[in-house]
Design an enzyme around this catalytic site. Structure first.
Site, PDB file in Angstrom:
ATOM      1  N   GLU A 257       0.890  -1.176   0.000  1.00  0.00           N
ATOM      2  CA  GLU A 257       0.000   0.000   0.000  1.00  0.00           C
ATOM      3  C   GLU A 257       0.918   1.212   0.000  1.00  0.00           C
ATOM      4  OE1 GLU A 257      -3.208   0.024  -0.212  1.00  0.00           O
ATOM      5  OE2 GLU A 257      -3.784  -2.026   0.292  1.00  0.00           O
ATOM      6  N   CYS A 291      -2.527   9.064   2.440  1.00  0.00           N
ATOM      7  CA  CYS A 291      -2.100   8.560   1.133  1.00  0.00           C
ATOM      8  C   CYS A 291      -3.158   8.804   0.065  1.00  0.00           C
ATOM      9  CB  CYS A 291      -1.787   7.082   1.227  1.00  0.00           C
ATOM     10  SG  CYS A 291      -3.157   6.153   1.909  1.00  0.00           S
TER      11      CYS A 291
HETATM   12  P1  NAP Z   1       8.061   5.364   4.811  1.00  0.00           P
HETATM   13  O1  NAP Z   1       9.185   6.269   5.031  1.00  0.00           O
HETATM   14  O2  NAP Z   1       8.052   4.511   3.607  1.00  0.00           O
HETATM   15  O3  NAP Z   1       7.968   4.456   6.132  1.00  0.00           O
HETATM   16  C1  NAP Z   1       6.950   3.521   6.311  1.00  0.00           C
HETATM   17  C2  NAP Z   1       7.437   2.433   7.233  1.00  0.00           C
HETATM   18  O4  NAP Z   1       8.524   1.775   6.614  1.00  0.00           O
HETATM   19  C3  NAP Z   1       7.954   2.927   8.579  1.00  0.00           C
HETATM   20  O5  NAP Z   1       7.626   1.980   9.570  1.00  0.00           O
HETATM   21  C4  NAP Z   1       9.441   2.956   8.353  1.00  0.00           C
HETATM   22  O6  NAP Z   1      10.196   2.810   9.526  1.00  0.00           O
HETATM   23  C5  NAP Z   1       9.597   1.718   7.509  1.00  0.00           C
HETATM   24  N1  NAP Z   1      10.849   1.635   6.784  1.00  0.00           N
HETATM   25  C6  NAP Z   1      11.529   2.592   6.119  1.00  0.00           C
HETATM   26  N2  NAP Z   1      12.657   2.063   5.573  1.00  0.00           N
HETATM   27  C7  NAP Z   1      12.682   0.746   5.901  1.00  0.00           C
HETATM   28  C8  NAP Z   1      13.579  -0.329   5.666  1.00  0.00           C
HETATM   29  N3  NAP Z   1      14.685  -0.178   4.962  1.00  0.00           N
HETATM   30  N4  NAP Z   1      13.281  -1.533   6.187  1.00  0.00           N
HETATM   31  C9  NAP Z   1      12.171  -1.716   6.892  1.00  0.00           C
HETATM   32  N5  NAP Z   1      11.278  -0.738   7.173  1.00  0.00           N
HETATM   33  C10 NAP Z   1      11.539   0.477   6.669  1.00  0.00           C
HETATM   34  O7  NAP Z   1       6.669   6.124   4.778  1.00  0.00           O
HETATM   35  P2  NAP Z   1       6.105   7.178   5.821  1.00  0.00           P
HETATM   36  O8  NAP Z   1       6.794   8.465   5.613  1.00  0.00           O
HETATM   37  O9  NAP Z   1       6.081   6.598   7.192  1.00  0.00           O
HETATM   38  O10 NAP Z   1       4.580   7.259   5.359  1.00  0.00           O
HETATM   39  C11 NAP Z   1       4.156   8.067   4.340  1.00  0.00           C
HETATM   40  C12 NAP Z   1       3.986   7.284   3.060  1.00  0.00           C
HETATM   41  O11 NAP Z   1       3.094   6.200   3.268  1.00  0.00           O
HETATM   42  C13 NAP Z   1       3.355   8.108   1.968  1.00  0.00           C
HETATM   43  O12 NAP Z   1       3.993   7.850   0.757  1.00  0.00           O
HETATM   44  C14 NAP Z   1       1.908   7.596   1.924  1.00  0.00           C
HETATM   45  O13 NAP Z   1       1.265   7.791   0.702  1.00  0.00           O
HETATM   46  C15 NAP Z   1       2.099   6.169   2.246  1.00  0.00           C
HETATM   47  N6  NAP Z   1       0.854   5.567   2.730  1.00  0.00           N
HETATM   48  C16 NAP Z   1       0.170   4.710   1.917  1.00  0.00           C
HETATM   49  C17 NAP Z   1      -1.026   4.165   2.336  1.00  0.00           C
HETATM   50  C18 NAP Z   1      -1.807   3.226   1.461  1.00  0.00           C
HETATM   51  O14 NAP Z   1      -2.693   2.557   1.973  1.00  0.00           O
HETATM   52  N7  NAP Z   1      -1.525   3.120   0.176  1.00  0.00           N
HETATM   53  C19 NAP Z   1      -1.537   4.492   3.594  1.00  0.00           C
HETATM   54  C20 NAP Z   1      -0.820   5.366   4.398  1.00  0.00           C
HETATM   55  C21 NAP Z   1       0.389   5.894   3.951  1.00  0.00           C
HETATM   56  P3  NAP Z   1      10.797   4.083  10.334  1.00  0.00           P
HETATM   57  O15 NAP Z   1       9.633   4.852  10.797  1.00  0.00           O
HETATM   58  O16 NAP Z   1      11.537   3.420  11.426  1.00  0.00           O
HETATM   59  O17 NAP Z   1      11.646   4.830   9.371  1.00  0.00           O
END
Ligand code: NAP
Length: 487
Positions: A257, A291
């Site tokens: 997602e 998102c």
């Molecule tokens: P993110 O930076 O991709 O982080 C999401 C999760 O991934 C966090 O728990 C983060 O951990 C973890 N993560 C990052 N790098 C990782 C790695 N190398 N290995 C394992 N885990 C890792 O996204 P965000 O800034 O939290 O959220 C915003 C994004 O989410 C936006 O792009 C939004 O559109 C998207 N989103 C999509 C949906 C959907 O249903 N399509 C819903 C909500 C949000 P840390 O926090 O420890 O860095």
């Protein structure tokens, strides 16, 4: 800072592994701060590879018993968890607002929304039907059964710290899977609170494991450990791609997602007031950090100025501040990096000729506030047209024909949500079929529901969460071929 909760034991700060609350093996901790004022709410266990391995081992050990439980028994536990979450809705909302920043009314709504998945999938657990297929020869019978995939890893973002995790957990548990969950480092407390309630309803030790901490170490173990059979991720497209690639080495199933770049199209036959109300709900909920939030407003030229005027008037109505305060309906962004990113998007647009309209004033210089903003005179060359803004900025772009609107709407690598306003039934069908998106709001700005399939196409991901389709992501199809039927 302290939180005034009715039940203080919901504020957990250790990792939940094999039914026990544990510190990191090296006692390392991670601060969780309040985005409205920078105050530290808690220091949580900062786990790494060792704890992740222990969590995966616990999930693997718990799997046979959990999987063997009749669906009806799993359903009772999920229903009880739903009820307990709703009984503690206020405390869960307080924790959520403190770590994430959204206004309390939105946090209460998120708890109800997250809890609804446990109720929904508890019911769906009873309907994991198989199939019989007419065989090609008379001595054989063909039967298809569905089974849970096994140990599932969940990685979730900070923008909906309860709901993004609940909708994964509920479906996986219903399908008979066990879990290792890694919430975002900014917002682990809401996840730990769910684990506390799951423990209270009697979900057995090891079925749910939740830990936060060293992102890269946890991610590497979850994506490479062969005992993990599936990774379900919600977050940015860039991280999603990395995790998918990492999962390839052990050929794990994945559900992704990811990010979006939602168009919000208003045609000249639309109900303008309804479109403005939908725009406010879609764009500014959670200060634009969803998102599915509208990222680009495509407005037909004959109604552009009237729409812009009404929207500019509507954003003056927000009460901006700390989400825990009464009446506040517009909170801060998650952190200073997000503030910088959003301000850079505004500067890029203004430097290329856009005009910015803002409302209100910053309530706290120590908080992460960006004021509600509208950009007019926006063009396709500006970053706000191409990139996910993830903040309270509404870029308005004029179009003249239906074809032009559809071309601009689909001119992106993303395909999560799209919205449009029109009262013409022919146009409603044409645009619905022409938009390359997984979810479409038609004369509606809020589309999320546990009963509906949530998910995207193109680089917004794969798989669906919620609805009758949501269990498919957590089951495998097994084909049974019975031979020797003939005497
Ligand atoms: P993110 O930076 O991709 O982080 C999401 C999760 O991934 C966090 O728990 C983060 O951990 C973890 N993560 C990052 N790098 C990782 C790695 N190398 N290995 C394992 N885990 C890792 O996204 P965000 O800034 O939290 O959220 C915003 C994004 O989410 C936006 O792009 C939004 O559109 C998207 N989103 C999509 C949906 C959907 O249903 N399509 C819903 C909500 C949000 P840390 O926090 O420890 O860095």
């Amino acid at each position: 800072m302290t939180l005034a909760l009715t039940d203080n034991t919901l504020l957990r700060h250790k990792a939940y592994i094999n039914g026990t609350w544990v510190e990191a093996s090296d006692k390392d901790t991670l601060p969780v701060t309040n985005p409205a004022n920078g105050g530290v709410i808690a220091q949580v266990a900062r786990c790494g590879t060792q704890e992740t391995r222990a969590a995966i081992a616990a999930a693997e050990t718990a799997l046979p018993l959990w999987r063997a439980k009749p669906a009806r028994e799993r359903a009772v536990l999920l229903r009880n968890l739903y009820q307990l979450m709703m009984e503690h809705q206020e405390d869960l909302a307080q924790i959520l607002t403190a770590e994430q920043g959204k206004p309390l009314a939105e946090a209460r709504g998120e708890i109800a929304y997250g809890a609804s998945y446990f109720e929904w999938f508890g019911e769906e657990a009873k309907r994991v039907y198989g199939d019989t297929i007419p065989a090609a020869t008379k001595d054989k019978r063909i039967v298809v059964i569905k089974q849970g995939v096994g140990v599932v890893a969940c990685i979730t973002p900070w923008n909906f710290p309860n709901a993004m995790l609940s909708r994964k957990m509920a479906a996986a548990l219903a399908a008979g899977c066990t879990l290792v969950c890694k919430p975002a480092s900014e917002t682990p407390l809401s996840a730990f609170a769910i684990a506390e309630l799951a423990d209270r309803v009697g979900i057995p030790a090891g079925v749910i494991n939740i830990l936060a901490g060293k992102t890269a170490e946890i991610g590497e173990e979850l994506t490479s450990n062969p005992s993990v059979r599936k990774l379900t991720f919600t977050g940015s497209t860039v991280v999603g791609k990395e995790l998918m690639a990492a999962c390839a080495s052990t050929v794990k199933k994945t559900s992704m997602e990811l990010g979006g770049n939602a168009p919000f199209i208003v045609f000249d036959d639309a109900d303008l007031d309804a479109a403005v109300a939908g725009a406010i709900a879609s764009k500014y909920r959670n200060a634009g950090q969803t998102c599915v939030c509208a990222n680009r407003f495509l407005i037909q030229e004959s109604i552009h100025d009237a729409f812009a005027e009404k929207l500019a008037q509507a954003i003056t109505q927000f009460r901006i501040g700390d989400g825990s305060q009464d009446g506040v309906n517009f909170g801060p962004l998650i952190n200073q990096r997000a503030v910088t990113d959003v301000n850079n998007f505004i500067s890029d647009a203004v430097n290329k000729g856009a005009q910015a309209i803002t409302a209100g004033k910053n309530p706290d210089p120590d908080g992460n506030f960006v004021l509600p903003t509208i950009l007019t005179h926006v063009t396709e060359e500006m970053e706000v047209f191409r990139k996910e803004i993830f903040g309270p900025v509404a870029p308005l772009i004029k179009f003249s024909t239906e074809e032009q609107a559809l071309r601009m709407a689909n001119d992106t690598e993303y395909g999560l949500a799209a919205y449009f306003y029109s009262r013409d039934i022919g146009r409603i069908w044409r645009i619905s079929e022409g938009l390359e998106y997984g979810m479409i709001g038609i004369n509606e700005g809020i589309i999320s529901s546990e009963a509906a399939p949530f998910g995207g196409v193109k680089e917004s991901g794969n798989g669906r969460e919620g609805s009758k389709y949501g269990l498919d992501d957590y089951t495998e199809i097994k084909y049974l071929c019975l031979g020797g039927i003939d005497k």
